[in-house]
Design a protein around this motif. Structure first.
Motif, short mmCIF file in Angstrom:
data_model
loop_
_atom_site.label_atom_id
_atom_site.label_comp_id
_atom_site.label_asym_id
_atom_site.label_seq_id
_atom_site.Cartn_x
_atom_site.Cartn_y
_atom_site.Cartn_z
N VAL A 185 -53.31 -28.81 -19.04
CA VAL A 185 -52.16 -28.43 -19.87
C VAL A 185 -52.54 -27.35 -20.89
N THR A 186 -53.76 -27.38 -21.38
CA THR A 186 -54.14 -26.32 -22.32
C THR A 186 -54.39 -25.00 -21.58
N LEU A 187 -54.94 -25.09 -20.37
CA LEU A 187 -55.12 -23.88 -19.56
C LEU A 187 -53.77 -23.22 -19.29
N VAL A 188 -52.79 -24.02 -18.98
CA VAL A 188 -51.47 -23.48 -18.66
C VAL A 188 -50.85 -22.84 -19.90
N ALA A 189 -51.01 -23.51 -21.04
CA ALA A 189 -50.48 -22.92 -22.29
C ALA A 189 -51.17 -21.60 -22.60
N ALA A 190 -52.49 -21.59 -22.44
CA ALA A 190 -53.25 -20.36 -22.71
C ALA A 190 -52.88 -19.26 -21.71
N ARG A 191 -52.72 -19.66 -20.46
CA ARG A 191 -52.34 -18.71 -19.40
C ARG A 191 -51.00 -18.04 -19.73
N ASP A 192 -50.01 -18.86 -20.07
CA ASP A 192 -48.69 -18.30 -20.33
C ASP A 192 -48.70 -17.41 -21.55
N SER A 193 -49.48 -17.83 -22.53
CA SER A 193 -49.59 -17.04 -23.76
C SER A 193 -50.28 -15.71 -23.45
N ALA A 194 -51.31 -15.72 -22.64
CA ALA A 194 -52.01 -14.48 -22.29
C ALA A 194 -51.13 -13.57 -21.43
N LEU A 195 -50.35 -14.18 -20.56
CA LEU A 195 -49.43 -13.37 -19.73
C LEU A 195 -48.42 -12.64 -20.62
N ARG A 196 -47.87 -13.36 -21.57
CA ARG A 196 -46.91 -12.73 -22.49
C ARG A 196 -47.59 -11.62 -23.27
N ARG A 197 -48.76 -11.93 -23.80
CA ARG A 197 -49.50 -11.01 -24.65
C ARG A 197 -49.85 -9.72 -23.89
N VAL A 211 -61.42 -16.90 -17.35
CA VAL A 211 -61.77 -18.11 -18.11
C VAL A 211 -63.28 -18.31 -18.07
N TYR A 212 -63.79 -19.06 -19.05
CA TYR A 212 -65.24 -19.14 -19.26
C TYR A 212 -65.68 -20.57 -19.57
N ALA A 213 -66.81 -20.92 -19.00
CA ALA A 213 -67.45 -22.19 -19.36
C ALA A 213 -68.90 -22.09 -18.90
N SER A 214 -69.74 -22.91 -19.45
CA SER A 214 -71.14 -22.88 -19.02
C SER A 214 -71.28 -23.49 -17.64
N VAL A 270 -61.74 -20.41 -23.13
CA VAL A 270 -63.14 -20.82 -23.08
C VAL A 270 -63.20 -22.34 -23.25
N CYS A 271 -63.94 -22.98 -22.38
CA CYS A 271 -64.16 -24.42 -22.52
C CYS A 271 -65.58 -24.68 -23.01
N ALA A 292 -64.85 -16.25 -29.07
CA ALA A 292 -63.54 -16.25 -28.43
C ALA A 292 -62.49 -15.57 -29.29
N ALA A 293 -62.65 -15.73 -30.62
CA ALA A 293 -61.66 -15.16 -31.54
C ALA A 293 -61.58 -13.64 -31.40
N LEU A 294 -62.69 -13.02 -31.02
CA LEU A 294 -62.69 -11.56 -30.86
C LEU A 294 -61.73 -11.13 -29.77
N PHE A 295 -61.43 -12.05 -28.86
CA PHE A 295 -60.57 -11.71 -27.71
C PHE A 295 -59.25 -12.47 -27.74
N ASP A 296 -59.03 -13.20 -28.82
CA ASP A 296 -57.81 -14.00 -28.93
C ASP A 296 -57.70 -15.01 -27.78
N ALA A 297 -58.84 -15.49 -27.33
CA ALA A 297 -58.85 -16.46 -26.22
C ALA A 297 -58.74 -17.88 -26.76
N TRP A 298 -58.12 -18.73 -26.02
CA TRP A 298 -57.98 -20.15 -26.37
C TRP A 298 -59.35 -20.81 -26.23
N VAL A 299 -59.71 -21.63 -27.21
CA VAL A 299 -60.95 -22.42 -27.10
C VAL A 299 -60.61 -23.90 -27.03
N HIS A 300 -61.08 -24.53 -25.96
CA HIS A 300 -60.92 -25.97 -25.83
C HIS A 300 -62.29 -26.63 -25.91
#
Lengths: 515, 515
Positions: A185-197, A211-214, A270-271, A292-300
């Protein structure tokens, strides 16, 4: 039921029963069946220690045991069902409740949680909206706020601030079934927000989202990304190594995000994990958030397991920086004595979730929702229907209190620490990564003519031999390319003696192996 | 626990409790707490009839009632928790278990289901793989096969055929939490399959994929499509009307799919509903499947509610054609006496699901999975962890048997039929669509100088006045642009007398309204 008259005969089938006397919630049956179930459970807990943790059954065993390949036509006394449960189901269980269970992560549990879950099953509310279940909705919010306080999460993640003003912020929580749902659900929220942006026409821009994770992140993250439609080629797995104990490097994360941004892609999510499944590695939450803040990416933050430890002040530092992330999830069904399923998701801005997840069909419209005074929890989850999961979580905190919950965490950590010291003191073994919580990762050490590959194989055989005894169950992982045993302390019936006897068994089995 | 020595003092906090005596699954506590919970439940069922179905509480009420804004530091006797449950939670419940509950769909329940859920909570297995929970995995498969037989689903949807050969086919089932999850996982499988088929580079082709459902389809379908990344502009809502009682027209579906295909789009998925939430409309399953086959599109049947009725031969025809669809889901937690949450998804080819949903992290690898002899149910669902949900479903079928379950459905339908006839006999009302199952959709009829809009408003006020009494709860929908009341029979404590007294209340309240 009752006494419907001859009109009912219009029903097609001669087995129609207009004067039905079948009462599935008959008071006597409810009381009798449930008391029987409670006695079964008490006996089960009393005896589970002596049962083989891993059962000796073959695929297809249950059908053979139970004989019936079709549902019975007629009812049977409940005792028949319970008898089959005892004779056929119990012997085929992998006993997660056994004090000799050290595999995966423990699914901890408590009398209060089971009671809460039982009452939820009986009330059987479907709490999609506040109006459909006011107490269930408010209890979930309250339990989440309490838990947030236990973990000292910033007030921005709480629905009601703890101050006197009682005003609603933008943040809040929801109880989901699993961490995967929290990620989805957070990925989807971030996805939609990035699409709009990024000015995407519909979902056309999805091919540019990254998307990013170790590489230590739970595999369910990659699954959740695929569920949400991210391109598999855009899922970046940041390599980790022994130098930082397999936690993600903010520098490498920055490099990856920077390269993508320069290539015209849109870093979206980013997870970070606090307590990876494989080896309990901890990603640096604050540093990840800063990148992540440098790119306005969602951090979970996925703190499914170790989030529970953060109710103790001495572990809370692992969450430092959480005030700068967008969401965090943790699962009391792992380590906070609350039976499955119970994953708590907190987000800093619930609106971003509900923008993607809100539905508003006519049949759910109501005056309270229209008033805007409440959050309908259906708008923060995958589906619409939902169990009354807040009850068990509240019952755990209300009954045991903070001090006992902390004592529970510390006791498990102390037992793991003891085990770690026993392993370290035996030069046939090595502890592969420093223990952070109650998981010890160890293996047979390559010595003399033994190569690392030989040690891998010996460790694998050790595991198989141990698990075959039925006296303990532990699982493995691969860390730094090496086969490693995971000894996860914390099953709720576990005491120090179980850890000690398991260690004795490990030593003995290893001796047999190397002799 | 136990007696860890001074080493433990190395822990940072002086509240560390190395000699912890906290036993959350202490046998005496388990027995005592659960027996208390059972007594609470028995009393609750005995008294729920006299409680207001909809509570008279305001948003924020629970926090005020419970006083504690933070979790308590110290433990309390369980009786304190139970007292607060009685005094603060129960009065704020919308009582889905009340026999006077007629809203939404009933969440039916039974003594056997609650007992099964209770035992699952206590065993607390996490059945991601067969090896992690052999009995739970096999019980889920067995219960699903039994239920498939009850509904006379074709053998292609079963894991084990009912014949003597016992061979595994390509089909099978899985128990999920909600219909939304069933839609989501099948949408994702269909999406990935369509992407491959259409030669998409990664997910780039997603903008060309289209999905279809009638305008009566549950809103959660549109949400599931958005979760899976389908373009909102590509979600086709096929209009329905009174002429076919709001079921989808295969001709209109064909037109829409044809037009999309001609425009270079890829028709990917069709959702047909058997028993819509709004008015219980039934889409023609076979005809929909025939249309979809022309485009190689996935067909899913959502029979969440009405699927349970199909265990009776006289209702089974609503599923005719199901042998030609790709998947079907139905929710025993709605109408088959199995408490939340329990949605059964059947697919014709499990490989198509697992192609999209499989994960294979090192720590879950094991010999049995490697053998290929078993299905790991994690690969057919959103997440990884999973409760032992098969137990309660099996316990319901095992204990009550087919005949009683059919009797239960028929009794509800007979009561709904009785109610429908009462409504039809009163010329102040109209039944808006023919009743198919146990839901009656009716409204105040526009008569004399009353316009249709007036009738809408009168119906709305009637609903509000009825719900305010606390003596019954029913919800509304909009059908054909008109405000309609949904009277859903079937709450498990309901008897004919409750239906009759609710009708009396409706008549009386209507008289007060129109006088």
């Amino acid at each position: 039921m009752g006494s419907l008259d001859a009109n009912s005969a219009a029903l097609a089938d001669d087995r129609a029963a207009p004067g039905s006397s079948f009462q599935p919630l008959n008071a006597d049956d409810v009381r009798a069946y449930l008391h029987k179930a409670v006695d079964f459970i008490s006996d089960y807990y009393a005896n589970v220690e002596s049962m083989a943790v891993l059962p000796n059954v073959k695929p297809g065993y249950l059908q053979e045991e139970l004989k019936l390949s079709s549902p019975p036509n007629y009812s049977s006394p409940f005792e028949v069902t319970m008898k089959e449960l005892r004779s056929a189901v119990v012997p085929g269980m992998t006993h997660w409740a056994s004090p000799n269970f050290f595999a995966f992560f423990p699914s901890t549990n408590s009398a209060a949680a089971i009671a809460g879950d039982l009452i939820a099953s009986a009330m059987n509310t479907v709490g999609f909206t506040w109006k459909a279940a006011p107490a269930a909705t408010e209890m979930e919010v309250l339990a989440l706020d309490w838990l947030a306080q236990l973990m000292r999460l910033p007030a921005t993640f709480m629905t009601r601030s703890t101050g006197s003003e009682g005003a609603r912020g933008t943040g809040g929580g929801v109880i989901l079934g699993t961490t995967s749902e929290a990620m989805l659900v957070t990925l989807v929220a971030a996805r939609d927000s990035a699409l709009r942006r990024s000015g995407s026409n519909g979902v056309a821009g999805i091919t540019r989202l990254t998307v990013y994770a170790s590489d230590q992140t739970h595999s369910t993250f990659f699954k959740a990304c695929r569920l949400a439609g991210f391109d598999p080629a855009n899922i970046r797995s940041i390599p980790t190594g022994p130098e930082a104990h397999y936690s993600v490097s903010p520098e490498k994360l920055l490099e990856a995000m920077q390269a993508d941004a320069e290539a015209g892609l849109v870093p979206t999510y980013v997870c970070a994990t606090v307590g990876t499944t494989s080896s309990n590695a901890v990603d640096p939450v604050g540093a990840v958030a800063d990148v992540a803040a440098l790119f306005d990416a969602w951090v979970h933050v996925d703190a499914a397991y170790a989030g529970s430890a953060c109710i103790c002040p001495e572990f809370r530092h692992y969450l430092d920086g959480v005030e700068r992330v967008d969401s965090i999830s943790m699962s009391p069904h792992k380590w906070l004595l609350t039976c499955l399923d119970c994953t708590c998701l907190y987000v800093r801005d619930t609106q971003r979730l509900s923008d993607s997840l809100e539905t508003n069909p006519e049949y759910l419209k109501n005056d309270v929702t229209d008033s805007g005074e409440v959050t309908d929890l259906k708008d923060m989850q995958v589906g619409v229907g939902r169990r009354f999961r807040g009850l068990k979580l509240w019952m755990v905190m209300r009954t045991y209190g903070t001090a006992k919950l902390q004592e529970h965490i510390r006791s498990d950590v102390a037992m793991a620490k003891m085990f770690e010291e026993l392993v370290r003191a035996d030069d046939r073994f090595e502890v592969v990564v420093p223990r952070n919580f109650a998981l010890v990762c160890f293996r047979i050490k390559a010595r003399g003519t033994m190569t690392e590959d030989d040690a891998d194989e010996a460790t694998r055989v050790l595991m198989e031999n141990l698990n075959k005894t039925g006296k303990m169950y532990l699982a493995h992982t691969v860390v730094g390319g090496r086969f490693v045993l995971r000894f996860a302390v914390g099953s709720s019936l576990q005491e120090e003696r179980h850890v000690r006897s398991s260690w004795e068994l490990i030593k003995k089995t290893t001796s047999q192996l190397t002799d």
